[in-house]
Design a protein around this motif. Structure first.
Motif, PDB file in Angstrom:
ATOM      1  N   LEU A 118       0.823  -1.090   0.056  1.00 53.19           N
ATOM      2  CA  LEU A 118      -0.056  -0.103   0.177  1.00 53.19           C
ATOM      3  C   LEU A 118       0.773   1.283   0.077  1.00 53.19           C
ATOM      4  CD1 LEU A 118      -2.888  -0.976   2.611  1.00 53.19           C
ATOM      5  CD2 LEU A 118      -3.308  -0.333   0.159  1.00 53.19           C
ATOM      6  N   LYS A 119       2.003   0.984   0.510  1.00 51.81           N
ATOM      7  CA  LYS A 119       2.849   2.414   0.861  1.00 51.81           C
ATOM      8  C   LYS A 119       3.863   2.463  -0.467  1.00 51.81           C
ATOM      9  CE  LYS A 119       5.055   3.251   4.866  1.00 51.81           C
ATOM     10  NZ  LYS A 119       6.080   2.665   5.979  1.00 51.81           N
ATOM     11  N   GLY A 120       3.568   1.434  -1.375  1.00 55.60           N
ATOM     12  CA  GLY A 120       4.453   1.666  -2.656  1.00 55.60           C
ATOM     13  C   GLY A 120       5.678   1.349  -2.472  1.00 55.60           C
ATOM     14  N   GLU A 121       6.323   0.637  -1.302  1.00 55.78           N
ATOM     15  CA  GLU A 121       7.670   0.113  -1.238  1.00 55.78           C
ATOM     16  C   GLU A 121       7.836  -1.451  -1.525  1.00 55.78           C
ATOM     17  OE1 GLU A 121       8.234   2.333   3.168  1.00 55.78           O
ATOM     18  OE2 GLU A 121       7.193   0.267   3.118  1.00 55.78           O
ATOM     19  N   MET A 122       6.669  -2.009  -1.827  1.00 55.19           N
ATOM     20  CA  MET A 122       6.773  -3.457  -2.254  1.00 55.19           C
ATOM     21  C   MET A 122       5.810  -3.635  -3.268  1.00 55.19           C
ATOM     22  SD  MET A 122       7.832  -5.639   0.996  1.00 55.19           S
ATOM     23  CE  MET A 122       7.846  -7.274   0.217  1.00 55.19           C
ATOM     24  N   SER A 123       5.901  -4.804  -4.188  1.00 60.22           N
ATOM     25  CA  SER A 123       4.886  -5.231  -4.806  1.00 60.22           C
ATOM     26  C   SER A 123       4.245  -6.621  -4.389  1.00 60.22           C
ATOM     27  CB  SER A 123       5.259  -5.395  -6.289  1.00 60.22           C
ATOM     28  OG  SER A 123       4.395  -5.779  -7.172  1.00 60.22           O
ATOM     29  N   PHE A 124       3.069  -7.131  -4.902  1.00 62.94           N
ATOM     30  CA  PHE A 124       2.694  -8.532  -4.574  1.00 62.94           C
ATOM     31  C   PHE A 124       4.055  -9.397  -5.149  1.00 62.94           C
ATOM     32  CE2 PHE A 124      -1.404  -6.681  -4.024  1.00 62.94           C
ATOM     33  CZ  PHE A 124      -2.022  -7.278  -3.078  1.00 62.94           C
ATOM     34  N   VAL A 125       4.249  -9.273  -6.264  1.00 62.30           N
ATOM     35  CA  VAL A 125       5.318 -10.277  -6.867  1.00 62.30           C
ATOM     36  C   VAL A 125       6.697  -9.357  -7.241  1.00 62.30           C
ATOM     37  CG1 VAL A 125       5.708 -11.974  -8.565  1.00 62.30           C
ATOM     38  CG2 VAL A 125       3.474 -11.795  -7.797  1.00 62.30           C
ATOM     39  N   GLY A 126       7.735  -9.935  -6.870  1.00 56.48           N
ATOM     40  CA  GLY A 126       9.002  -9.170  -7.265  1.00 56.48           C
ATOM     41  C   GLY A 126       9.923 -10.005  -6.248  1.00 56.48           C
ATOM     42  N   PRO A 127      11.328  -9.524  -6.632  1.00 59.51           N
ATOM     43  CA  PRO A 127      12.247 -10.311  -5.955  1.00 59.51           C
ATOM     44  C   PRO A 127      12.216  -9.951  -4.179  1.00 59.51           C
ATOM     45  CG  PRO A 127      13.180  -8.787  -7.784  1.00 59.51           C
ATOM     46  CD  PRO A 127      11.818  -8.371  -7.567  1.00 59.51           C
ATOM     47  N   ARG A 128      12.229 -11.015  -3.780  1.00 60.95           N
ATOM     48  CA  ARG A 128      12.419 -10.822  -2.156  1.00 60.95           C
ATOM     49  C   ARG A 128      13.351  -9.602  -1.586  1.00 60.95           C
ATOM     50  NH1 ARG A 128       8.716 -10.946   0.852  1.00 60.95           N
ATOM     51  NH2 ARG A 128       9.608 -11.651   2.721  1.00 60.95           N
ATOM     52  N   PRO A 129      13.011  -8.842  -0.772  1.00 60.06           N
ATOM     53  CA  PRO A 129      13.946  -7.879  -0.324  1.00 60.06           C
ATOM     54  C   PRO A 129      14.924  -8.440   0.596  1.00 60.06           C
ATOM     55  CG  PRO A 129      11.878  -7.561   0.708  1.00 60.06           C
ATOM     56  CD  PRO A 129      11.430  -8.698  -0.280  1.00 60.06           C
ATOM     57  N   GLU A 130      16.127  -7.912   0.334  1.00 63.21           N
ATOM     58  CA  GLU A 130      17.347  -8.501   1.007  1.00 63.21           C
ATOM     59  C   GLU A 130      17.911  -7.080   1.808  1.00 63.21           C
ATOM     60  OE1 GLU A 130      18.926 -10.778   2.636  1.00 63.21           O
ATOM     61  OE2 GLU A 130      18.702 -12.016   0.665  1.00 63.21           O
ATOM     62  N   LEU A 131      18.522  -7.782   2.779  1.00 58.34           N
ATOM     63  CA  LEU A 131      19.171  -6.948   3.861  1.00 58.34           C
ATOM     64  C   LEU A 131      20.422  -6.113   3.074  1.00 58.34           C
ATOM     65  CD1 LEU A 131      20.176  -9.682   6.783  1.00 58.34           C
ATOM     66  CD2 LEU A 131      18.666  -7.600   6.852  1.00 58.34           C
ATOM     67  N   PRO A 132      20.561  -4.656   3.569  1.00 58.41           N
ATOM     68  CA  PRO A 132      21.593  -4.019   2.875  1.00 58.41           C
ATOM     69  C   PRO A 132      23.083  -4.358   2.673  1.00 58.41           C
ATOM     70  CG  PRO A 132      20.112  -2.421   4.157  1.00 58.41           C
ATOM     71  CD  PRO A 132      19.744  -3.982   4.395  1.00 58.41           C
ATOM     72  N   ARG A 133      23.464  -5.339   3.995  1.00 61.58           N
ATOM     73  CA  ARG A 133      24.804  -5.681   3.795  1.00 61.58           C
ATOM     74  C   ARG A 133      25.058  -6.723   2.748  1.00 61.58           C
ATOM     75  NH1 ARG A 133      26.042  -9.777   8.539  1.00 61.58           N
ATOM     76  NH2 ARG A 133      25.648 -11.767   7.483  1.00 61.58           N
ATOM     77  N   TYR A 134      23.967  -7.487   2.128  1.00 60.38           N
ATOM     78  CA  TYR A 134      24.039  -8.228   1.019  1.00 60.38           C
ATOM     79  C   TYR A 134      23.741  -7.385  -0.443  1.00 60.38           C
ATOM     80  CZ  TYR A 134      23.946 -11.951   4.256  1.00 60.38           C
ATOM     81  OH  TYR A 134      23.912 -12.975   5.540  1.00 60.38           O
ATOM     82  N   THR A 135      22.816  -6.497  -0.397  1.00 65.71           N
ATOM     83  CA  THR A 135      22.697  -6.039  -1.714  1.00 65.71           C
ATOM     84  C   THR A 135      23.685  -4.760  -1.883  1.00 65.71           C
ATOM     85  OG1 THR A 135      21.084  -4.271  -0.282  1.00 65.71           O
ATOM     86  CG2 THR A 135      20.085  -5.940  -1.431  1.00 65.71           C
TER      87      THR A 135
END
Length: 188
Positions: A91-108
């Motif tokens: 709802l906040k526009g930060e995520m979608s129903f489908v998309g790459p699972r978000p990861e920790l900044p230390r990995y990205t």
């Protein structure tokens, strides 16, 4: 639209989960964890709290027999109901129903080459990697879970995230949503 309708539809389940968390362990109902979003922008992913308070002072990765997971948390994780509050991120526009699972900044922060494609789209609640690793914590040994994740899982997870970015379409999204629903209800 669809995220709001989903929140309303599953509201009773979310209320029941919230009550179960509150009566079974001290601390907040929701967990907010820092993740990397689209174009590398940080955001806080919202989940039902499934671990003891201050669990994030330990390992980032949850292992098979992780003592930080509460009894209600085990049920929520197994059913994937701990992920339901991410509809708020949608709802906040930060995520979608489908998309790459978000990861920790230390990995990205370490992404190179094709891995950078992962950050070109909104992260999602489900994708190929979340389906493939739906039992992730069962694959992680209790001895140094972070190292276990980094050496055994992370590369394959990123390959599946890239696969999603390169093949995404309305049809792919519908198939992934259907497979996720079937997985949640243990039909596949």
């Amino acid at each position: 639209g669809f995220a709001l309708a989903s929140l309303i539809l599953i509201g009773p389940v979310m209320i029941a989960a919230a009550i179960a968390i509150k009566v079974s362990s001290r601390g907040p109902i929701l967990y907010r964890g820092l993740r990397t979003g689209r174009y590398g922008k940080p955001f806080y992913i919202i989940k039902f709290r499934s671990m003891v308070v201050d669990a994030d002072q330990g390992f980032d990765t949850t292992s098979k027999n992780d003592p930080r997971v509460t009894s209600i948390g085990r049920v929520l994780r197994k059913s994937k109901f701990d992920e339901l509050p991410q509809l708020i991120n949608v709802l906040k526009g930060e995520m979608s129903f489908v998309g790459p699972r978000p990861e920790l900044p230390r990995y990205t922060d370490q992404y190179k080459g094709k891995e950078r494609l992962i950050l070109n789209v909104l992260p999602g609640i489900t994708d190929y990697s979340s389906l493939h690793f739906s039992n992730l914590n069962e694959l992680i040994d209790d001895d140094d879970p972070d190292d276990n994740f980094e050496t055994k899982i992370l590369n394959e997870k990123n390959c599946l995230r890239i696969k999603y970015v390169e093949s995404r379409s309305f049809i792919v999204d519908m198939i992934l949503i259907l497979k996720t629903i079937l997985r949640v209800f243990r039909l596949i």
